[in-house]
Design a protein around this motif. Sequence first.
Motif, PDB file in Angstrom:
ATOM      1  N   GLY A   1       0.813  -1.207   0.000  1.00 10.06           N
ATOM      2  CA  GLY A   1       0.000   0.000   0.000  1.00 10.06           C
ATOM      3  C   GLY A   1       0.848   1.258   0.000  1.00 10.06           C
ATOM      4  N   GLN A   2       2.164   1.105  -0.104  1.00  5.65           N
ATOM      5  CA  GLN A   2       3.044   2.275   0.009  1.00  5.65           C
ATOM      6  C   GLN A   2       2.691   3.361  -0.997  1.00  5.65           C
ATOM      7  OE1 GLN A   2       6.953   2.218  -1.740  1.00  5.65           O
ATOM      8  NE2 GLN A   2       7.881   2.941   0.155  1.00  5.65           N
ATOM      9  N   HIS A   3       2.402   2.946  -2.237  1.00  9.50           N
ATOM     10  CA  HIS A   3       2.192   3.947  -3.280  1.00  9.50           C
ATOM     11  C   HIS A   3       0.811   4.590  -3.195  1.00  9.50           C
ATOM     12  CE1 HIS A   3       1.123  -0.046  -4.577  1.00  9.50           C
ATOM     13  NE2 HIS A   3       0.214   0.487  -5.359  1.00  9.50           N
ATOM     14  N   LEU A   4       0.016   4.179  -2.198  1.00 11.04           N
ATOM     15  CA  LEU A   4      -1.246   4.887  -1.946  1.00 11.04           C
ATOM     16  C   LEU A   4      -0.902   6.076  -1.067  1.00 11.04           C
ATOM     17  CD1 LEU A   4      -3.563   1.872  -0.977  1.00 11.04           C
ATOM     18  CD2 LEU A   4      -3.294   2.911  -3.227  1.00 11.04           C
ATOM     19  N   GLY A   5      -0.351   7.101  -1.684  1.00 16.43           N
ATOM     20  CA  GLY A   5      -0.093   8.317  -0.923  1.00 16.43           C
ATOM     21  C   GLY A   5       1.289   8.477  -0.342  1.00 16.43           C
TER      22      GLY A   5
END
Lengths: 500, 442
Positions: free
Chosen positions: B251-255
């Motif tokens: 989920g890192q690239h979510l924000g």
Amino acid sequence: MGFIQASWDEPLIYELKHTAPIKRWFDRVQIDINSYVPSNLIRKENVELPDLPEVEVSRHYTRLSRMNFSVDLGTYPLGSCTMKYNPKEMITLRDDARWLHPLQDETTIQGALEIIYRLSKYLEVITGTDKVTLQPAAGAHGELTGVLMIRAYHEDRGEGESRNEIIIPDSAHGSNPASASMAGFKVVTVPTGSDGNVDLEALKVALSKRTAGFMITNPNTLGLFEKDIVEISKMVHEVGGLMYYDGANLNGILGIVRPGDMGFDIVHLNLHKTFSTPHGGGGPGAGAIGVKKHLIDYLPIPIVEYDGKQYRLNYNLPKTIGAVHGFYGNFLVFIKALTYIEIMGEEGLKEVALRSTQNTNRFLDLIRNTRGIEIPYDPKRPRKHECAISLKPLERETGVRALDVAKRLLDYGVHPPTIYFPLIVDECMLIEFTETESDENVEKYASILIKIIEEAYNNPQVVLTAPHNTSIGRLDEAKASHPKTMALSWKMFKKRQLGK
Amino acid sequence: MVIKMRNDDERLKYYSDVPKDLILKQSLNIKARSEIEVYNELKNILKKNKDVLSTPSFLGGGVWCHYVPPLVDYIASSPELLTSYTPYQPEISQGILQILYEYQSMICDLTGMEVANVSMYNWATATAEALLMSLRITGKQKVIIPKYTSPWRKRVIKTYLHPHKIKIIEYGIDNSTGQINLDEIKQSIIDAAALYVENPSFFGVLDSNVDEAGKIAHNAGALYIVGVDPLTLGVIKPPGDYGADIVVGEGQHLGSPPSLGGPALGIMAVRDDMKLIRQLPGKIVGLTTSQDGSKRGFVMALQTREQHIKREKATSNITTNEALLAVRAAIYLALLGSTGLRELGELILERTRKLSNMLSKINGVTSPLFKAYYFREFPIRLPIDPNIVNSKLLERGVIGGLNLKPYFPEFGNVMLLATTELHNDSHYELLVELMSKIVRGE
């Protein structure tokens, strides 16, 4: 008291509906989804999230943030967590800090590798170990790494099957036995003696050829220095076991005593505790591991090395345990820890220990004769950076428990200490001010605690029904966890409402 | 050099119970420096890095470069959230509890699961712990994972599973479609605790075999674990719709930006089944009410799974996790909303197809390698060693894709390219122009 927390009946994001134009940060395109996605994989129903204009998203999360307490709002003396002030920095917002891909060629991330290397070197010196890895993402992750290395060490010596026990004191943080279990070990617990230190006789009995290692934190979770630590190291090494240091409590001895000098073979550090990186509501942290020479072979890969000109990532460690993180660890956290160490210098780091210890002992002196409070385990002995006190007398005499006192502390705009840990103290409060609390704050906290205890004797209802000044009063925790009433997501909540 | 710890420092009396020999007498050689000087030097060190915003990059492979809306940085830096701790006193921490509950709910919504935890360290450790969960639940000693997955995730999986003496069987793919090889799975599924599948695959392939794979797993009494990128789930059907018991992902690239791989955000979610929920590691926020029932509120739920209560019998040792990254993800997803998520997904599909088509025009380049549908990433075959292509690209100011040859030599000179909304057509034209020259030997 002068404290009322903000209170919004803020709906869940799913309950918000705001009709207004929305501008995207990217360009929209029109495509025929059928020629881009296999037909059996096309999402049929839209995700449930509402479409909200940015202003409403901003308001929603800003309002929620106001219903939260932090170190930046007031004293937060959670024992074992080291909630010191987190120095603010904007460096980690720079593109050349955070827009780096881990798989970039080494030549393009020399700055990042230099930061990792430098921080490792400082931590080696501070802990008295020979090689540090920054790969673990948290303290418990570091514990797992350390225990896996203990396993690898013994397997390498043909004793992988026979050495299947890790010894841990009963005062230890729960993550210690949990980590040992995850690494496939059986946990043997040794009791704390009446002096508040590990019972050496009991340890002697627990040690054997099955001992893989001994895990302990020093100062321990009562805030007492394990004065026999050198003897303990000798005993463990004599049976062929390894000594593991849980660095959660390093704040009390930072720059004054080094774990490596106490006989520890493996040391983990919590960068988000001792080295002031922010806790973020539960992470990200970083859990560096330092080891002595005889364990270097087992470190997770890659290792960052420097040949005098270039920094390199070395994956060639034939006996490595493998990797515990997908890449190199929580890099942005390293930047904060590195600058903290360089700004403090060794004098500053020593001052951390001296002042945090002084704060704790001054606090103890202020409350030690208060009715209702008991200081367990050799009350005359100085504590270090934290201390465990017992409210058992208060509970016996008034029915008011540590939990109730904690809730009442909230009304005064301060955070309670850790409660009901360590398990060996009844109605326990574990208090750690850290060095960044002023003398006045420590005195104020003591006077608040004394006032609340007075309230417990004279007007217990106000304590038993606390908190009154926070966004919300006490909550029904049982309802949240019971299979019939639990609602662990909005989806589950709606399902339960429909009687499913 | 011997440091004189001021012997008159009266605070040393608190260390009277420490053996004298342990008190440090030598210097650590760490000089205190001013903040101005330290930050100046740090900036100069950081300037030695080439970041992916200033140097166009086509790297992916499990970590992806997506836009970070400034509102995310703004809220995540707020003093109330940034310097708070795990919310053990819920009355004063409703803010972070509700944000994390929203995050959990969004993950469930996206993945088709019902219970998500607040975070794991990253996708690699989430997968490792999901596999450990399956061992605990089924009592079996074998797991089936893809051969063609991230070598970095695989290494972590093997490290975590090693102490438990688990048989790890790897299955391959169909060499022409890039999709998972169902026959290989059927052959090895017996007595497996879990089948782990990734969709999209490590190669970016959208795998239509995932329905069937789930059935094979369940028929054999194995749990079905699916690894996903949540950003795909605006356009791709969720694993909950094809039988997943546990979903893991990144989920890192979510924000959040790539950050050299950390901090990251491990996603973990399960179906509404107490057998699974009780074994889920990590923190979970639950919805409840005030004790008098009048107001809604949030608390940490099911703490009896966790280390501070169950100790050696806990489902995991995880304590500090990646909560702030989960907060960031919640804000990011809230900004997108359901329409935005779909639109972003469609854009990425279009970008991926465009780039792979443009590259296919280069003589000697096979783009994409497999006849498949791709999301954000795709492998190409080059006529020369990808290592050489990447060095030359770098000389000319472009960071190429991931060289897969060292990890999967059986495919030859293969490179994995990723593209996102951060790229525009001129980036593609630059890459195509340079690559054409390089493969011609220029």
